[in-house]
Design a protein around this motif. Structure first.
Motif, PDB file in Angstrom:
ATOM      1  N   UNK A  36       0.659  -1.062  -0.042  1.00 11.34           N
ATOM      2  CA  UNK A  36       0.167  -0.536  -0.084  1.00 11.34           C
ATOM      3  C   UNK A  36       0.964   1.577  -0.037  1.00 11.34           C
ATOM      4  N   UNK A  37       2.467   1.335   0.916  1.00 11.45           N
ATOM      5  CA  UNK A  37       2.846   2.168   1.525  1.00 11.45           C
ATOM      6  C   UNK A  37       3.503   2.163  -0.874  1.00 11.45           C
ATOM      7  N   UNK A  73      -0.560   4.680   1.372  1.00  9.97           N
ATOM      8  CA  UNK A  73       0.143   5.126   2.889  1.00  9.97           C
ATOM      9  C   UNK A  73       0.927   5.731   2.043  1.00  9.97           C
ATOM     10  N   UNK A  74       1.520   6.980   3.798  1.00  7.07           N
ATOM     11  CA  UNK A  74       2.700   7.414   3.794  1.00  7.07           C
ATOM     12  C   UNK A  74       4.035   6.612   4.429  1.00  7.07           C
ATOM     13  N   UNK A  90       2.221   4.094   7.089  1.00 10.62           N
ATOM     14  CA  UNK A  90       3.313   1.930   7.363  1.00 10.62           C
ATOM     15  C   UNK A  90       3.433   1.557   8.324  1.00 10.62           C
ATOM     16  N   UNK A  91       4.492   1.958   9.030  1.00  6.93           N
ATOM     17  CA  UNK A  91       4.889   1.822  10.746  1.00  6.93           C
ATOM     18  C   UNK A  91       4.021   1.192  11.699  1.00  6.93           C
TER      19      UNK A  91
END
Length: 289
Positions: free
Chosen positions: A246-247, A252-253, A257-258
């Motif tokens: 997705x990142x 997502x950024x 993500x993390x």
């Protein structure tokens, strides 16, 4: 397939990020052993960062087996793992070494420690027939074929009734007989099994998960996923794979993500801890904590 004698094995279990690999190295040195992987995703090569496989410096300290042996497009399940691991263990025992089985895939460990379930897999045609039948008819059939299993099954739960009846029809013997015989054999093996459950206080474990996630993303996991092609269906379930995808797609950024990986890992660790604590033969280990 004949399982290795339980008294010749040593299991190092625990939730993700608990320190299993480091503890396994210590025990391998103590028992003159070699480490054997029991993590489903660490079987794959090219994903060593994403799956937190033991680094090269650890592999140099003691021999490691069944790490990075499959291409990412190869499907694997617990039975496949059992066929891979038994010959490795037999070879180690022939050399007088103690297999140190370590990993967090509960079902893979269960197949090796207690043996695979004797229940036959589902058969699509029969399953369709059972799904089309009224629940009352299924209950009547189960009570006739296997009254013992019927008495201990929630007869209002269609899925449970259907599966028990399916086993009776496919195996040609009562489901209760298969279950009870396996439970007896499993209990006999458990009395001889040796192993530990690496345990940490939850705040400590969550801190370790957060640090490892950051190291994973900084250390090449994003690049591993970016270059991966034709992943096996099971591999797509690896924590971090979907989030990194997705990142990479721009959905997502990096911070989100993390955060998502951390949350998923914490949930997985909780499920692992619950699973392993049901294995009462495992001794809780807080070594170095």
């Amino acid at each position: 397939m004949t399982l290795p004698a339980p008294e010749h094995l040593f299991f190092v279990c625990g939730p993700t990020a608990s320190g299993k690999s480091a503890r396994a190295l210590e025990i391998a040195a103590e028992l003159d052993g070699e480490i054997v992987n029991a993590d489903a995703f660490q079987l794959y090569r090219g994903l060593e960062v994403l799956t937190a496989a033991p680094p090269p410096e650890d592999r140099e300290k003691r021999p490691h087996h069944l790490y990075s042996i499959l291409s990412p497009d190869q499907p694997v399940d617990a039975m496949t793992y059992l066929r891979l691991v038994v010959p490795v263990i037999e070879e180690l025992l022939a050399r007088g070494k103690t297999p140190i089985i370590t990993g967090g895939s509960g079902l893979y460990l269960k197949f090796l420690s207690h043996g695979p379930s004797p229940l036959p897999p589902g058969e699509p045609t029969l399953r369709a027939e059972l799904d089309a039948a009224p629940l009352e008819d299924l209950v009547t059939s189960l009570q006739a074929l296997d009254p013992v299993e019927a008495a201990r099954t929630d007869l209002k739960n269609r899925r449970y009734v259907s599966r028990a009846l399916e086993v009776c029809l496919l195996a040609g013997v009562p489901c209760s007989t298969l279950r009870d015989d396996w439970e007896a054999a499993s209990s006999a093996r458990a009395e001889k099994l040796r192993g530990i459950l690496v345990s940490r206080p939850r705040p400590d474990l969550h801190d370790r998960i957060a640090r490892r996630t950051r190291q994973m993303l900084d250390g090449g996991a994003i690049q591993e996923v970016a270059t991966l092609r034709n992943a096996a269906p099971g591999l797509e379930k690896a924590i971090g794979y979907g989030e990194i995808r997705r990142h990479l797609a721009g959905e997502i950024d990096r911070p989100e993500c993390e955060s998502l990986i951390n949350a998923a890992t914490r949930q997985y660790a909780k499920r692992q801890d619950t699973w392993f604590r049901r294995e009462h033969w495992l001794k809780e280990d807080r070594h170095g904590i």
